[in-house]
Scaffold this motif. Structure first.
Motif, PDB file in Angstrom:
ATOM      1  N   ASP A   1      34.172  40.568  37.576  1.00 14.53           N
ATOM      2  CA  ASP A   1      35.581  40.867  37.779  1.00 14.53           C
ATOM      3  C   ASP A   1      35.871  40.547  39.245  1.00 14.53           C
ATOM      4  OD1 ASP A   1      38.059  41.974  38.284  1.00 14.53           O
ATOM      5  OD2 ASP A   1      37.750  43.611  36.868  1.00 14.53           O
TER       6      ASP A   1
ATOM      7  N   PHE B   1      46.401  35.552  37.453  1.00 10.84           N
ATOM      8  CA  PHE B   1      47.309  36.085  36.439  1.00 10.84           C
ATOM      9  C   PHE B   1      48.616  36.502  37.095  1.00 10.84           C
ATOM     10  CE2 PHE B   1      44.998  39.791  37.964  1.00 10.84           C
ATOM     11  CZ  PHE B   1      45.934  40.800  38.003  1.00 10.84           C
TER      12      PHE B   1
ATOM     13  N   PHE C   1      48.335  32.694  29.598  1.00 13.67           N
ATOM     14  CA  PHE C   1      48.945  33.215  30.830  1.00 13.67           C
ATOM     15  C   PHE C   1      50.173  34.092  30.549  1.00 13.67           C
ATOM     16  CE2 PHE C   1      52.234  32.815  34.056  1.00 13.67           C
ATOM     17  CZ  PHE C   1      51.573  33.254  35.188  1.00 13.67           C
TER      18      PHE C   1
ATOM     19  N   SER D   1      33.712  34.574  35.302  1.00 11.96           N
ATOM     20  CA  SER D   1      34.875  35.289  34.753  1.00 11.96           C
ATOM     21  C   SER D   1      34.383  36.531  34.040  1.00 11.96           C
ATOM     22  CB  SER D   1      35.693  34.396  33.807  1.00 11.96           C
ATOM     23  OG  SER D   1      34.891  33.949  32.747  1.00 11.96           O
TER      24      SER D   1
HETATM   25  N1  LIG Z   1      49.806  28.785  32.139  1.00 11.36           N
HETATM   26  C1  LIG Z   1      50.716  28.497  33.047  1.00 11.36           C
HETATM   27  O1  LIG Z   1      51.908  28.300  32.723  1.00 11.36           O
HETATM   28  C2  LIG Z   1      50.318  28.333  34.501  1.00 11.36           C
HETATM   29  C3  LIG Z   1      51.218  27.650  35.361  1.00 11.36           C
HETATM   30  C4  LIG Z   1      50.876  27.503  36.693  1.00 11.36           C
HETATM   31  C5  LIG Z   1      49.670  27.989  37.169  1.00 11.36           C
HETATM   32  N2  LIG Z   1      48.823  28.649  36.335  1.00 11.36           N
HETATM   33  C6  LIG Z   1      47.567  29.171  36.891  1.00 11.36           C
HETATM   34  O2  LIG Z   1      46.486  28.591  36.196  1.00 11.36           O
HETATM   35  C7  LIG Z   1      45.343  29.431  36.334  1.00 11.36           C
HETATM   36  C8  LIG Z   1      44.677  29.577  34.975  1.00 11.36           C
HETATM   37  O3  LIG Z   1      45.553  30.291  34.116  1.00 11.36           O
HETATM   38  P1  LIG Z   1      45.745  29.892  32.581  1.00 11.36           P
HETATM   39  O4  LIG Z   1      47.123  29.386  32.419  1.00 11.36           O
HETATM   40  O5  LIG Z   1      44.641  29.040  32.106  1.00 11.36           O
HETATM   41  O6  LIG Z   1      45.744  31.335  31.896  1.00 11.36           O
HETATM   42  P2  LIG Z   1      44.570  32.136  31.155  1.00 11.36           P
HETATM   43  O7  LIG Z   1      44.158  31.409  29.935  1.00 11.36           O
HETATM   44  O8  LIG Z   1      45.096  33.538  31.049  1.00 11.36           O
HETATM   45  O9  LIG Z   1      43.368  32.070  32.181  1.00 11.36           O
HETATM   46  C9  LIG Z   1      43.255  32.927  33.288  1.00 11.36           C
HETATM   47  C10 LIG Z   1      41.793  33.003  33.674  1.00 11.36           C
HETATM   48  O10 LIG Z   1      41.671  33.866  34.807  1.00 11.36           O
HETATM   49  C11 LIG Z   1      40.536  34.694  34.602  1.00 11.36           C
HETATM   50  N3  LIG Z   1      40.743  35.989  35.239  1.00 11.36           N
HETATM   51  C12 LIG Z   1      41.834  36.779  35.199  1.00 11.36           C
HETATM   52  N4  LIG Z   1      41.602  37.926  35.842  1.00 11.36           N
HETATM   53  C13 LIG Z   1      40.326  37.857  36.306  1.00 11.36           C
HETATM   54  C14 LIG Z   1      39.496  38.721  37.049  1.00 11.36           C
HETATM   55  N5  LIG Z   1      39.907  39.938  37.437  1.00 11.36           N
HETATM   56  N6  LIG Z   1      38.234  38.313  37.350  1.00 11.36           N
HETATM   57  C15 LIG Z   1      37.783  37.117  36.952  1.00 11.36           C
HETATM   58  N7  LIG Z   1      38.529  36.238  36.257  1.00 11.36           N
HETATM   59  C16 LIG Z   1      39.785  36.614  35.931  1.00 11.36           C
HETATM   60  C17 LIG Z   1      40.457  34.883  33.100  1.00 11.36           C
HETATM   61  O11 LIG Z   1      39.086  35.065  32.723  1.00 11.36           O
HETATM   62  P3  LIG Z   1      38.544  36.424  32.067  1.00 11.36           P
HETATM   63  O12 LIG Z   1      39.681  37.042  31.310  1.00 11.36           O
HETATM   64  O13 LIG Z   1      37.381  35.998  31.249  1.00 11.36           O
HETATM   65  O14 LIG Z   1      38.124  37.228  33.264  1.00 11.36           O
HETATM   66  C18 LIG Z   1      40.961  33.574  32.542  1.00 11.36           C
HETATM   67  O15 LIG Z   1      39.899  32.687  32.245  1.00 11.36           O
HETATM   68  C19 LIG Z   1      45.836  30.743  36.939  1.00 11.36           C
HETATM   69  O16 LIG Z   1      45.528  30.779  38.315  1.00 11.36           O
HETATM   70  C20 LIG Z   1      47.341  30.671  36.740  1.00 11.36           C
HETATM   71  O17 LIG Z   1      48.031  31.409  37.725  1.00 11.36           O
HETATM   72  C21 LIG Z   1      49.118  28.828  34.998  1.00 11.36           C
END
Ligand SMILES: NC(=O)c1ccc[n+]([C@@H]2O[C@H](COP(=O)([O-])OP(=O)(O)OC[C@H]3O[C@@H](n4cnc5c(N)ncnc54)[C@H](OP(=O)(O)O)[C@@H]3O)[C@@H](O)[C@H]2O)c1
Length: 282
Positions: A72, A106, A204, A54
């Motif tokens: 990235d 995201f 998120f 990440s």
């Molecule tokens: N929270 C919800 O309600 C929800 C519901 C359904 C599905 N999801 C899915 O769950 C997954 C994890 O999300 P989360 O809810 O845990 O949110 P989060 O805390 O914002 O985590 C998102 C992760 O994605 C990484 N990321 C984003 N852009 C990136 C990039 N360009 N390169 C590398 N890494 C990147 C971020 O790491 P860095 O910032 O360190 O790069 C971060 O660790 C996502 O796929 C999201 O779509 C979330």
């Protein structure tokens, strides 16, 4: 030994299954669901090698068996170089299966004409292209050692999502792609698991531009903690599921939503999500 959360428990047999993995490669383990998955598997398999990919380093200590690759996922060349390194690391890792977790992703909330086009395209790159690229590059190692490819999709994958149009479509892509991949891989010792969480309390919503997360309270509450999603994920792995929708309320919505004509469910979704937009601007 039993491991229990509010909703689920892992049995001794489940834990023995997880101990069959010696290497976990995960994207987005620096926060939210990814971070909870690392912590959960480490509770069960303390000496599993963890490679986190990440942009930011996890705030917690990855330990002597952990490494962080700052990347990235929009950068296709850097991703290719990282995959090469990971293939070497996979050869050097202790015997055992490989767990690949495509978690990074995201969203971007708002009416499409108003949204930043470049951000929409970056979202497609991270949520789709990086999943296909990393998975297909690492599959040869998984096929030698056996393993599971976990992809974090979303309940947004089950219907069009107005005001989150690109995000929902990316999640529909990875859900369908991973389900199909599971069939392509039948008999190879590699399986896939697609996890579809509903609203989860992580960063998120802030990253997607919501000022107030659409998290409900009381009996109508759909939201979960990232730790709960992580344990649903581990249970899905040990039960060799191909698709997990986290929690019975999310499952019911996904099921009944899929029974309605797609145009209706899109209109209903637009009403709900438009309301959130109005609340955002209040
Ligand atoms: N929270 C919800 O309600 C929800 C519901 C359904 C599905 N999801 C899915 O769950 C997954 C994890 O999300 P989360 O809810 O845990 O949110 P989060 O805390 O914002 O985590 C998102 C992760 O994605 C990484 N990321 C984003 N852009 C990136 C990039 N360009 N390169 C590398 N890494 C990147 C971020 O790491 P860095 O910032 O360190 O790069 C971060 O660790 C996502 O796929 C999201 O779509 C979330």
């Amino acid at each position: 030994m039993k491991m229990t959360t509010k909703a689920i428990e892992l049995t001794t047999k489940d834990i023995a299954y997880l101990k069959g993995f010696s290497l976990m490669i995960i994207t987005g383990g620096s926060s939210g669901i990814g971070c909870s998955i690392i912590k959960a598997i480490r509770t069960v398999v303390p000496n599993i090698w963890v490679c986190n990919i990440s942009r930011s380093k996890p705030a917690f200590f990855l330990g002597e068996f952990g490494s962080h690759q700052c990347l990235d996922l929009n950068d296709a060349d850097a991703l290719a170089r990282t995959a090469e390194e990971l293939l070497k690391r996979a050869t050097a890792a202790p015997p055992g299966k490989i767990l690949l977790v495509n978690n990074s992703g995201f969203g971007d909330y708002g009416r499409l004409p108003d949204l930043d086009r470049a951000k929409q395209l970056r979202m497609i790159d991270v949520n789709i292209r990086a999943v296909v690229d990393l998975t297909t590059r690492l599959l040869p190692a998984l096929m030698i050692r056996g393993g599971t490819v976990v992809t974090i999709a979303s309940t947004a994958a089950f219907q069009p999502t107005p005001f989150l149009a690109t995000y929902g479509a990316t999640k529909a892509f990875v859900r369908n792609w991973c389900l199909a991949l599971n069939e392509d891989l039948r008999g190879t010792g590699v399986r896939t698991l697609t996890v579809c969480p509903g609203p989860t309390r992580t960063n998120f919503f802030k990253a997607a531009g919501f000022t107030k997360p659409p998290i409900q309270s009381g009996a109508a509450s759909l939201d979960m903690t990232a730790d709960e999603v992580a344990f649903f994920t581990l249970r899905g792995i040990v039960r060799e599921k191909t698709l997990v929708v986290t929690g019975w309320k999310n499952r019911a919505i996904a099921f009944f939503g899929s029974k309605l004509p797609i145009v209706w469910i899109t209109r209903i979704g637009a009403r709900i999500l438009r309301k959130l937009r109005l609340e955002q601007h209040r």
